[in-house]
Design a protein around this motif. Structure first.
Motif, mmCIF file in Angstrom:
data_model
loop_
_atom_site.group_PDB
_atom_site.id
_atom_site.type_symbol
_atom_site.label_atom_id
_atom_site.label_comp_id
_atom_site.label_asym_id
_atom_site.label_seq_id
_atom_site.Cartn_x
_atom_site.Cartn_y
_atom_site.Cartn_z
ATOM 1 N N GLN A 3 0.800 -1.042 0.067
ATOM 2 C CA GLN A 3 0.042 0.157 -0.049
ATOM 3 C C GLN A 3 0.976 1.149 -0.119
ATOM 4 O O GLN A 3 1.949 1.123 0.633
ATOM 5 C CB GLN A 3 -1.006 -0.037 1.223
ATOM 6 C CG GLN A 3 -2.155 -0.726 1.433
ATOM 7 C CD GLN A 3 -2.854 -0.691 2.496
ATOM 8 O OE1 GLN A 3 -2.188 -0.145 3.638
ATOM 9 N NE2 GLN A 3 -4.081 -0.722 2.465
ATOM 10 N N LEU A 5 0.495 4.900 1.981
ATOM 11 C CA LEU A 5 -0.210 5.722 2.915
ATOM 12 C C LEU A 5 0.105 7.157 2.691
ATOM 13 O O LEU A 5 1.255 7.520 2.727
ATOM 14 C CB LEU A 5 -0.010 5.103 4.235
ATOM 15 C CG LEU A 5 -0.169 3.689 4.398
ATOM 16 C CD1 LEU A 5 0.150 3.523 6.116
ATOM 17 C CD2 LEU A 5 -1.529 3.174 4.227
ATOM 18 N N THR A 365 -9.807 4.157 2.108
ATOM 19 C CA THR A 365 -8.802 3.146 1.342
ATOM 20 C C THR A 365 -9.764 3.011 -0.338
ATOM 21 O O THR A 365 -10.657 2.862 -0.320
ATOM 22 C CB THR A 365 -8.930 2.023 2.094
ATOM 23 O OG1 THR A 365 -8.507 2.053 3.231
ATOM 24 C CG2 THR A 365 -8.063 0.675 1.176
ATOM 25 N N THR A 367 -8.589 1.746 -4.399
ATOM 26 C CA THR A 367 -7.702 0.720 -5.211
ATOM 27 C C THR A 367 -7.345 1.430 -6.463
ATOM 28 O O THR A 367 -8.328 2.174 -7.145
ATOM 29 C CB THR A 367 -8.868 -0.412 -5.471
ATOM 30 O OG1 THR A 367 -8.996 -0.985 -4.203
ATOM 31 C CG2 THR A 367 -7.976 -1.394 -6.169
ATOM 32 N N THR A 388 -4.978 8.545 3.468
ATOM 33 C CA THR A 388 -5.448 7.699 2.307
ATOM 34 C C THR A 388 -4.516 6.617 2.020
ATOM 35 O O THR A 388 -3.551 6.819 2.122
ATOM 36 C CB THR A 388 -5.612 8.527 1.074
ATOM 37 O OG1 THR A 388 -6.621 9.808 1.222
ATOM 38 C CG2 THR A 388 -6.338 7.610 -0.069
ATOM 39 N N ALA A 389 -5.337 5.371 2.085
ATOM 40 C CA ALA A 389 -4.452 4.164 1.766
ATOM 41 C C ALA A 389 -4.566 3.649 0.291
ATOM 42 O O ALA A 389 -5.926 3.541 -0.296
ATOM 43 C CB ALA A 389 -4.932 3.079 2.611
ATOM 44 N N ASP A 391 -4.514 0.731 -2.647
ATOM 45 C CA ASP A 391 -3.958 -0.500 -2.843
ATOM 46 C C ASP A 391 -3.625 -0.761 -4.269
ATOM 47 O O ASP A 391 -4.101 -0.073 -5.180
ATOM 48 C CB ASP A 391 -5.165 -1.553 -2.310
ATOM 49 C CG ASP A 391 -5.361 -1.504 -0.871
ATOM 50 O OD1 ASP A 391 -4.367 -1.336 -0.200
ATOM 51 O OD2 ASP A 391 -6.701 -1.745 -0.532
#
Length: 433
Positions: A3, A5, A365, A367, A388-389, A391
């Motif tokens: 990830q 961050l 989160t 993608t 904010t993460a 992926d």
């Protein structure tokens, strides 16, 4: 799974260098197949797509090695076969660029249907039609394009749209064909020009470089050459947008600003100060952003690869709604649902993203669905309150060299968290000494 961050709310300030162009280096590496002499490619970006392309070349018997951190030596004297490994080709559309050089060099090529980002109908019919006009047979067999030709002859080829990879593939195939090939409605992007210049150093005879009519007079053989890849205008444009979005002030270095004229125009219309220094540019925003409409178009128009991050920029602009329209690809709004997770007021209608701002974004989160959508989510995350993460950041690795280090250098709070099974790509492993 790895990830990124990103803690938003920090202005980007400082200086950021731009790496070599992803879109230029991949066809240039493919062009190295056209000669059995050594080629040296400088200013090579350390990105996943380069790793994939070099691995593909090696599976065909090509000797590839790093001479320094950003210089590759490529020698295709040992080119052993014309089959492009399907499992790797499916990861990257640029693998189809091997079709033209393989057909020219060996008289045959077997290449999987293009992979890469799912952003719409990136057709290969124009590649196929052009190669057939030059005397090749091209058939689709079990998901692979199989091309054969005892020799390639010159042809007059009219493209129904200025396809970048189509222009590049046909230009490489024509470099050693018999006679003079003319390509009408050719793509004019900076990376197409860079490939033509590299081919010229190899001994190709190409006129009309940078225009929509290319003429290639075939020569019997090409020689090795040394070439420095141009700066990545898309990476430079992405950082310019990110600096503007955060209300920052920074100098973008090692960049040909002439390749970003329309972006500069639109940023200035939005209230961003730009000082064009030819090989660098100073970007500063002190006041509010203004909403502006944008439509992507083939070069010299607004680059489709900057549409997604520009949508993120417009979420912070007042005076909307604004329309960011996509005229190049029909499925290039995969960032919109993810931006909405961050609180953006944006929706898609037909081939336009309609953006209303300024909108306070918040961490969540999300993608990453493709390379440029990933850039859009990074820009939005830099503006958002909280963390904010991101992926599926493999896509960012494909196109942006050291994005974490460069953003950290501008003051961003960004961290890469490795997944349990992740090992960061060590591109030095693709070559031996």
């Amino acid at each position: 799974m790895a990830q990124l961050l990103i803690e938003g709310g920090t202005r980007l300030v400082g200086r950021v260098p731009i790496s070599g162009s992803k879109n230029a280096v991949l066809p240039i590496l493919a062009a190295c197949l056209l000669t059995d002499e050594e080629c040296r490619i400088k200013n090579v970006p350390r990105i996943e797509d380069v790793y994939t392309m070099t691995k593909l070349l090696m599976t065909m018997g090509v000797d590839v090695r790093w001479l320094d951190p950003h210089q590759l030596q490529v020698n295709a004297a040992g080119l052993a076969h014309s089959d492009v490994l399907t499992t790797m080709a499916s990861r990257m559309r640029a693998s189809f660029l091997l079709m033209g050089p393989l057909l020219a060099r060996r008289g045959e090529a077997r290449v999987a249907k293009p992979g890469g980002d799912d952003i719409g109908m990136r057709r290969v019919e124009q590649h196929v039609t052009g190669l057939r006009k030059m005397g090749a047979s091209v058939d689709l067999e079990n998901g692979e394009y199989v091309a054969r030709a005892e020799r390639l002859d010159a042809a007059t080829i009219v493209l129904d749209m200025p396809t970048v990879t189509g222009t590049e593939n046909l230009m490489m195939a024509a470099a050693t064909a018999e006679g003079i090939t003319t390509i009408h409605n050719a793509a004019r992007e900076p990376h197409v020009v860079d490939l033509a210049l590299f081919l010229g150093k190899m001994g190709a005879r190409i006129t009309g470089i940078g225009t929509d009519i290319l003429q290639i007079e075939g020569v019997r053989e090409l020689s090795g050459a040394s070439h420095r890849v141009i700066a990545d205008n898309i990476e430079g444009g992405t950082y310019a947008i990110a600096i503007a979005a955060t209300g920052g002030e920074a100098v973008i270095e090692d960049l040909e600003t002439g390749d970003l004229r329309v972006l500069i125009l639109k940023l200035r219309e939005a209230g961003v100060e730009i000082e064009d220094q030819v090989h660098s540019m100073w970007v500063h925003r002190n006041g509010p952003l203004q909403a502006v409409d944008v439509t992507t178009w083939p070069h010299p128009g607004f680059p489709t690869d900057l549409q997604a991050p520009f949508v993120s920029l417009m979420t912070q602009a007042q005076g909307g709604p604004c329309y960011v329209s996509e005229a190049v690809f029909e499925n290039r709004f995969q960032h919109v649902p993810e931006l909405r997770r961050l609180g953006a007021d944006v929706y898609v209608e037909g081939r336009s993203a309609i953006v209303t701002g300024p909108t306070p974004l918040h961490g969540a989160t999300v993608t990453v669905p493709d390379i440029r959508s990933g850039a859009a989510l990074v820009v939005a995350a830099l503006c958002a309150e909280g963390t904010t993460a991101l992926d599926n950041i493999y896509h960012l690795d494909r196109g942006y060299q050291d994005i974490v280090g460069k953003l950290e250098g501008l003051g961003a709070h960004i961290t890469r968290v490795a997944g349990e099974a992740e090992t960061r790509p060590d591109l030095s492993r693709v070559v031996g000494d």
